[in-house]
Scaffold this motif. Structure first.
Motif, PDB file in Angstrom:
ATOM      1  N   GLU A 543      11.944   3.635 -56.089  1.00 46.42           N
ATOM      2  CA  GLU A 543      10.812   2.717 -55.447  1.00 46.42           C
ATOM      3  C   GLU A 543       9.638   3.465 -55.023  1.00 46.42           C
ATOM      4  OE1 GLU A 543      12.797   1.488 -51.803  1.00 46.42           O
ATOM      5  OE2 GLU A 543      14.394   0.314 -52.874  1.00 46.42           O
ATOM      6  N   GLN A 544       9.531   4.935 -54.869  1.00 45.20           N
ATOM      7  CA  GLN A 544       8.698   5.831 -54.766  1.00 45.20           C
ATOM      8  C   GLN A 544       7.704   6.063 -55.929  1.00 45.20           C
ATOM      9  OE1 GLN A 544       7.464   6.098 -51.523  1.00 45.20           O
ATOM     10  NE2 GLN A 544       9.290   4.594 -50.861  1.00 45.20           N
ATOM     11  N   SER A 545       6.516   6.434 -55.676  1.00 42.22           N
ATOM     12  CA  SER A 545       5.500   6.771 -56.848  1.00 42.22           C
ATOM     13  C   SER A 545       5.964   8.291 -56.988  1.00 42.22           C
ATOM     14  CB  SER A 545       4.228   6.853 -56.711  1.00 42.22           C
ATOM     15  OG  SER A 545       3.945   7.046 -55.605  1.00 42.22           O
ATOM     16  N   GLU A 546       6.483   8.841 -58.270  1.00 45.30           N
ATOM     17  CA  GLU A 546       6.861  10.036 -58.616  1.00 45.30           C
ATOM     18  C   GLU A 546       5.870  10.683 -59.482  1.00 45.30           C
ATOM     19  OE1 GLU A 546      10.589   9.644 -60.196  1.00 45.30           O
ATOM     20  OE2 GLU A 546      11.632   9.764 -58.526  1.00 45.30           O
ATOM     21  N   PHE A 547       5.022  10.128 -59.702  1.00 41.82           N
ATOM     22  CA  PHE A 547       3.978  10.936 -60.908  1.00 41.82           C
ATOM     23  C   PHE A 547       2.448  10.665 -60.570  1.00 41.82           C
ATOM     24  CE2 PHE A 547       5.413   6.944 -62.608  1.00 41.82           C
ATOM     25  CZ  PHE A 547       4.284   6.295 -62.994  1.00 41.82           C
ATOM     26  N   MET A 550       0.912  13.304 -58.998  1.00 43.98           N
ATOM     27  CA  MET A 550       0.585  14.444 -59.901  1.00 43.98           C
ATOM     28  C   MET A 550      -0.411  14.221 -61.139  1.00 43.98           C
ATOM     29  SD  MET A 550       2.313  17.712 -60.436  1.00 43.98           S
ATOM     30  CE  MET A 550       4.282  17.397 -59.965  1.00 43.98           C
ATOM     31  N   ALA A 551      -0.290  13.039 -61.383  1.00 39.03           N
ATOM     32  CA  ALA A 551      -1.493  12.720 -62.710  1.00 39.03           C
ATOM     33  C   ALA A 551      -2.684  12.830 -61.945  1.00 39.03           C
ATOM     34  CB  ALA A 551      -1.232  11.358 -63.042  1.00 39.03           C
ATOM     35  N   ALA A 552      -3.027  12.357 -60.722  1.00 42.82           N
ATOM     36  CA  ALA A 552      -4.499  12.327 -60.195  1.00 42.82           C
ATOM     37  C   ALA A 552      -4.943  13.768 -59.626  1.00 42.82           C
ATOM     38  CB  ALA A 552      -4.513  11.555 -59.060  1.00 42.82           C
ATOM     39  N   ARG A 553      -3.979  14.763 -59.600  1.00 45.46           N
ATOM     40  CA  ARG A 553      -4.189  15.883 -59.486  1.00 45.46           C
ATOM     41  C   ARG A 553      -5.055  16.828 -60.322  1.00 45.46           C
ATOM     42  NH1 ARG A 553      -0.339  20.583 -56.288  1.00 45.46           N
ATOM     43  NH2 ARG A 553      -1.777  22.348 -56.572  1.00 45.46           N
ATOM     44  N   PHE A 554      -4.675  16.223 -61.708  1.00 42.04           N
ATOM     45  CA  PHE A 554      -5.163  16.968 -62.795  1.00 42.04           C
ATOM     46  C   PHE A 554      -6.048  15.962 -63.629  1.00 42.04           C
ATOM     47  CE2 PHE A 554      -1.178  19.283 -62.016  1.00 42.04           C
ATOM     48  CZ  PHE A 554      -1.483  20.580 -61.714  1.00 42.04           C
ATOM     49  N   GLY A 555      -6.450  14.929 -63.008  1.00 39.01           N
ATOM     50  CA  GLY A 555      -7.203  14.063 -63.391  1.00 39.01           C
ATOM     51  C   GLY A 555      -6.687  13.338 -64.794  1.00 39.01           C
ATOM     52  N   ALA A 556      -5.368  13.308 -65.144  1.00 36.18           N
ATOM     53  CA  ALA A 556      -4.640  12.732 -66.097  1.00 36.18           C
ATOM     54  C   ALA A 556      -4.814  11.248 -66.302  1.00 36.18           C
ATOM     55  CB  ALA A 556      -3.180  12.950 -66.174  1.00 36.18           C
ATOM     56  N   LYS A 639      -8.448  11.817 -56.902  1.00 38.41           N
ATOM     57  CA  LYS A 639      -7.418  12.815 -56.396  1.00 38.41           C
ATOM     58  C   LYS A 639      -7.374  12.496 -54.909  1.00 38.41           C
ATOM     59  CE  LYS A 639      -6.352  17.652 -55.841  1.00 38.41           C
ATOM     60  NZ  LYS A 639      -6.861  18.985 -56.196  1.00 38.41           N
ATOM     61  N   GLN A 640      -8.442  12.541 -54.229  1.00 41.65           N
ATOM     62  CA  GLN A 640      -8.502  12.058 -52.741  1.00 41.65           C
ATOM     63  C   GLN A 640      -8.227  10.816 -52.312  1.00 41.65           C
ATOM     64  OE1 GLN A 640      -8.672  14.575 -50.575  1.00 41.65           O
ATOM     65  NE2 GLN A 640      -9.173  16.132 -52.272  1.00 41.65           N
ATOM     66  N   GLU A 641      -8.400   9.979 -53.040  1.00 40.40           N
ATOM     67  CA  GLU A 641      -8.027   8.534 -52.783  1.00 40.40           C
ATOM     68  C   GLU A 641      -6.615   8.432 -53.112  1.00 40.40           C
ATOM     69  OE1 GLU A 641      -8.230   4.195 -55.150  1.00 40.40           O
ATOM     70  OE2 GLU A 641      -9.506   5.689 -55.747  1.00 40.40           O
ATOM     71  N   LEU A 642      -5.944   9.108 -53.976  1.00 39.39           N
ATOM     72  CA  LEU A 642      -4.176   8.817 -54.420  1.00 39.39           C
ATOM     73  C   LEU A 642      -3.386   9.744 -53.710  1.00 39.39           C
ATOM     74  CD1 LEU A 642      -4.729   7.955 -58.143  1.00 39.39           C
ATOM     75  CD2 LEU A 642      -4.363   6.515 -56.341  1.00 39.39           C
ATOM     76  N   LYS A 643      -4.087  10.675 -52.696  1.00 38.27           N
ATOM     77  CA  LYS A 643      -3.492  11.416 -51.813  1.00 38.27           C
ATOM     78  C   LYS A 643      -2.822  10.438 -50.681  1.00 38.27           C
ATOM     79  CE  LYS A 643      -5.133  15.999 -52.042  1.00 38.27           C
ATOM     80  NZ  LYS A 643      -5.770  17.102 -51.186  1.00 38.27           N
ATOM     81  N   LYS A 647      -2.128   4.140 -51.465  1.00 39.16           N
ATOM     82  CA  LYS A 647      -3.201   3.952 -52.804  1.00 39.16           C
ATOM     83  C   LYS A 647      -2.180   4.327 -53.907  1.00 39.16           C
ATOM     84  CE  LYS A 647      -6.940   2.425 -50.696  1.00 39.16           C
ATOM     85  NZ  LYS A 647      -7.618   1.317 -51.337  1.00 39.16           N
ATOM     86  N   SER A 648      -1.471   5.569 -53.778  1.00 38.17           N
ATOM     87  CA  SER A 648      -0.862   5.709 -54.895  1.00 38.17           C
ATOM     88  C   SER A 648       0.289   4.662 -55.210  1.00 38.17           C
ATOM     89  CB  SER A 648      -0.193   7.050 -54.643  1.00 38.17           C
ATOM     90  OG  SER A 648       0.569   7.244 -53.440  1.00 38.17           O
ATOM     91  N   GLN A 649       1.148   4.127 -54.283  1.00 36.54           N
ATOM     92  CA  GLN A 649       1.858   3.246 -54.436  1.00 36.54           C
ATOM     93  C   GLN A 649       1.463   2.082 -55.144  1.00 36.54           C
ATOM     94  OE1 GLN A 649       5.034   4.491 -53.872  1.00 36.54           O
ATOM     95  NE2 GLN A 649       6.273   2.628 -53.996  1.00 36.54           N
ATOM     96  N   GLU A 650       0.209   1.681 -55.015  1.00 33.75           N
ATOM     97  CA  GLU A 650      -0.486   0.364 -55.602  1.00 33.75           C
ATOM     98  C   GLU A 650      -0.846   0.695 -57.027  1.00 33.75           C
ATOM     99  OE1 GLU A 650      -4.012  -0.451 -53.594  1.00 33.75           O
ATOM    100  OE2 GLU A 650      -3.065  -0.943 -51.742  1.00 33.75           O
TER     101      GLU A 650
END
Length: 699
Positions: A543-547, A550-556, A639-643, A647-650
């Motif tokens: 149910e929770q975003s797991e990745f 992490m992807a946003a942290r490195f701009g993947a 990165k800041q937005e998806l913290k 937003k990350s769940q969306e």
């Protein structure tokens, strides 16, 4: 190959060795320790630039030398194949140069082929077998020299250093090098007699980080008929010198057996002699060299040393805690190596076993079939620090290794005849993989087919078409197994590790993305790969975003993809729910799951039900696999937005919806594929050539 100067051996001039090795990394001063006489020499050759990523320790796109990918692959494969098949021939050629005028005490040398290597490469000490020359790794020198600081122990033919003194010699070197680099492991590769030497050193130095690689260790000497040769050699008159090598040099094959049979007629040694020549006659064309390597006195001395070495090592097995990899031959005519390998595997606490059923005693010189570097990669035994780092210690497969892995899975590739679609940046769907980003970090997120059958075509095609190595996040059961457990042997998954699979863990995903790798992730894990009846193409994600963060942290870039076709290969007819109704299978599933280290135990819902079992599958006439890679989703600059959790769940749900859309698209489009059935594909290839590309539906 650049080489200058002369060999330090008296009266010998050889292009193989130099008097003083170059001072690479400031640690090759032969006067540093009393146990080290001047070593031979080190090559100054550069590491071939075929795989630049190997030098940097990361897993970015496999960059090739100039000259065209196909041309480079061909040159590299020919070079690697030549090395693999040089074996005995090169051994005997260099042995001839080495033993002329040989004298002095045992000492270390580093082969000329071992020049440039990775930074912080660990030290590898090769401990020879009965020959004592130190050339047993000769067909592996170049590959080992790229990732190890390789030293080989040379014991001159006339030397009579006792086994205990050899132990002290190696121990002195080990302790000296450990003091210089306490955070770097030291590898001891012991062949036959050298295997006993490695075991003895490990037993006496439990405080040092040692990795043992034992090839047919002679710790089984007391169970071998080889020991019966001692009284035979003692009974031979001096005029018959140089004993057994002279007998073996008379001829080969049946005539040799007749001579040997007549010589030992009526003695219980007859079978022993026959078995002995099975391995020696492999290089019968150059057998006269054996007369110089193993004259009667030397052979007798070495056989007696076998006995003392075996007794010494066996009496101290309880003290060995070192990480150990045992390589044993199933066709060893000199020692019961396969039985000994299994014995040591049970007794040593940190041990793995690899068996080679068709190989003889001289395993490391086996032509064309044994590659020590590939074995170490597959067993995950290469590390440069106290602990294995699956990212920084990873050595990408050479083109030859990748080709071997792909060919070993050629059946499923041919049967499924995969169709690959990808999406360009403007949203255009194209055939092929042009839409896959070349530069990492990239995170592929998709659906796990039944039994993970989609993995082989997916990884193979991306590597072949785009020269990109995809690193898969895999279940821990691929990397560890209890010795008495019921899970598949770890060796069954060696090819996965060669191709870069890493255990599922947030830290490993972090390292892969930080090294700009292309990473493959299945959020549904084993629950999808071992789904129930009627659950084809159903996603089981947490149910929770797991990745996402992490992807946003490195701009993947996140590339969602779908894969269909499992229902065209087989149908689940006996699933987990059916098995759990039977007490025996229920108990087995519970035990296997516990042994495999359960994942997501703290999660809720179906995704937490990662039970290890094998469903009953009814095969079908094979259909076809289809893959659709959606438009890459950019996270760079977010990165800041998806913290923000919402937003990350969306974004997480957006990726999941895109995977489901890709699956739905493929399920619909495959209905119009005229070559969905294997029968129609075979007919097409029969008329157009079996190497021709098979068409599919219109996009």
């Amino acid at each position: 190959m650049a080489a200058a100067g002369t060999c330090f051996l008296p009266g010998v001039s050889s292009p193989l060795f130099r008097r003083e090795p170059p001072q690479l990394h400031g640690k090759l001063n032969p006067a540093r320790t009393q146990s080290m006489s001047p070593r031979f020499a080190m090559s100054v050759d550069r590491v071939p630039a075929t795989l630049v990523a190997a030098e940097k320790g990361n897993t970015v796109e496999l960059k090739r030398e100039e000259g065209g990918a196909e041309e480079i692959d061909k040159r590299w494969e020919e070079k690697e194949e030549k090395q693999r098949r040089s074996g005995w021939k090169e051994y005997l050629e260099q042995a001839t140069d080495l033993i002329v005028g040989d004298g002095g005490p045992p000492r270390w040398f580093s082969p000329l082929e071992c020049g440039s290597r990775l930074d912080n490469s660990p030290l590898m000490l090769f401990l020879p077998g009965i020959d004592g020359l130190g050339l047993g790794l000769i067909s592996h020198h170049q590959k080992l020299g790229r990732i190890f600081d390789l030293w080989c122990l040379h014991i001159p033919v006339a030397d009579r250093t006792s086994f205990t003194d050899l132990v002290k010699l190696v121990e002195t070197t080990v302790r000296s090098e450990y003091q210089r680099s306490p955070n770097r492991p030291i590898y001891l590769v012991g062949e036959s007699l050298g295997g006993c030497l490695a075991l003895a050193v490990a037993a006496r130095n439990g405080d040092i980080d040692l990795v043992l690689i034992l090839a047919n260790p002679a710790s089984s000497f007391s169970k071998s008929q080889l020991q019966l040769l001692i009284p035979l050699l003692e009974a031979l008159p001096d005029s018959f010198s140089p004993a057994l090598p002279s007998i073996l040099s008379l001829t080969a094959g049946d005539p040799l057996r007749m001579v040997l049979d007549n010589f030992v007629k009526g003695l219980p040694l007859q079978n022993t002699a026959r078995e002995l020549i099975e391995d020696f006659t492999t290089f019968s064309s150059s057998l006269p060299v054996l007369a110089d390597i193993l004259p009667k006195e030397t052979l007798l001395w070495k056989l007696k040393m076998f006995k003392s070495a075996s007794d010494y090592a066996n009496s101290r097995l309880y003290a060995i805690k070192a990480q150990t990899l045992i390589l044993c031959s199933g066709n060893d005519q000199l020692l019961p190596s396969q039985q000994e390998g299994k014995k040591l595997y049970k007794l040593l606490p940190n041990c793995q076993l690899r068996e080679f059923d068709d190989s003889g005693h001289f395993l490391l010189l086996q032509e064309g079939s044994i590659d020590l570097v590939t074995i170490l990669k597959g067993a995950s035994y290469y590390r440069r620090g106290k602990y294995l780092d699956y990212v920084s210690d990873f050595i990408p497969p050479t083109p030859y290794e990748a080709k071997e892995v792909i060919q070993s899975n050629s059946l499923i590739t041919a049967v499924t005849s995969a169709v690959m679609l990808s999406t360009l940046e403007d949203g255009t769907i194209v055939k092929g993989l042009a839409g896959i980003p070349s530069e990492g970090p990239v995170l592929f997120v998709g659906y796990h087919m039944l039994l993970g059958l989609e993995l082989v075509p997916l990884v193979s095609r991306i590597l072949l078409e785009r020269d990109i190595l995809v690193r898969g996040i895999a279940h821990p059961m691929i990397f560890r197994k209890e010795k008495n457990g019921r899970l598949p042997e770890v060796s069954s998954f060696d090819t996965f590790r060669i191709m870069g699979a890493v255990p599922v863990a947030p830290s490993n995903l972090f390292k892969l993305l930080s090294s700009k790798s292309h990473v493959l992730l299945y959020p549904g894990g084993m629950r999808e790969a071992l789904h129930r009846k009627g659950e084809e193409y159903k996603l089981f994600w947490p149910e929770q975003s797991e990745f996402v963060r992490m992807a946003a942290r490195f701009g993947a870039k996140i590339v969602p993809f779908g894969a269909v076709g499992e229902d065209d290969l087989g149908e689940v007819v006996f699933d987990y729910d059916d098995l759990m109704k039977i007490p025996y299978f229920k108990s087995e599933i519970e035990n296997l799951t516990k042994e495999a280290m359960p994942l997501r135990a703290d999660a809720s819902g179906e995704v937490a039900n990662q039970q290890v079992h094998l469903p009953g599958i009814l095969p079908k006439v094979p259909g076809r696999f289809y893959y659709y890679f959606g438009k890459p989703i950019e996270t760079k600059g977010r990165k800041q937005e998806l913290k923000d959790r919402e937003k990350s769940q969306e974004l997480y749900f957006e990726v999941k919806s895109e995977v489901e859309r890709c699956i739905a698209y493929l399920k619909e489009k495959r209905e119009s594929d005229p070559y969905r059935s294997i029968l129609s594909r075979l007919l097409y290839q029969a008329t157009h050539g079996f190497t021709s590309d098979i068409p599919t539906f219109e996009i």
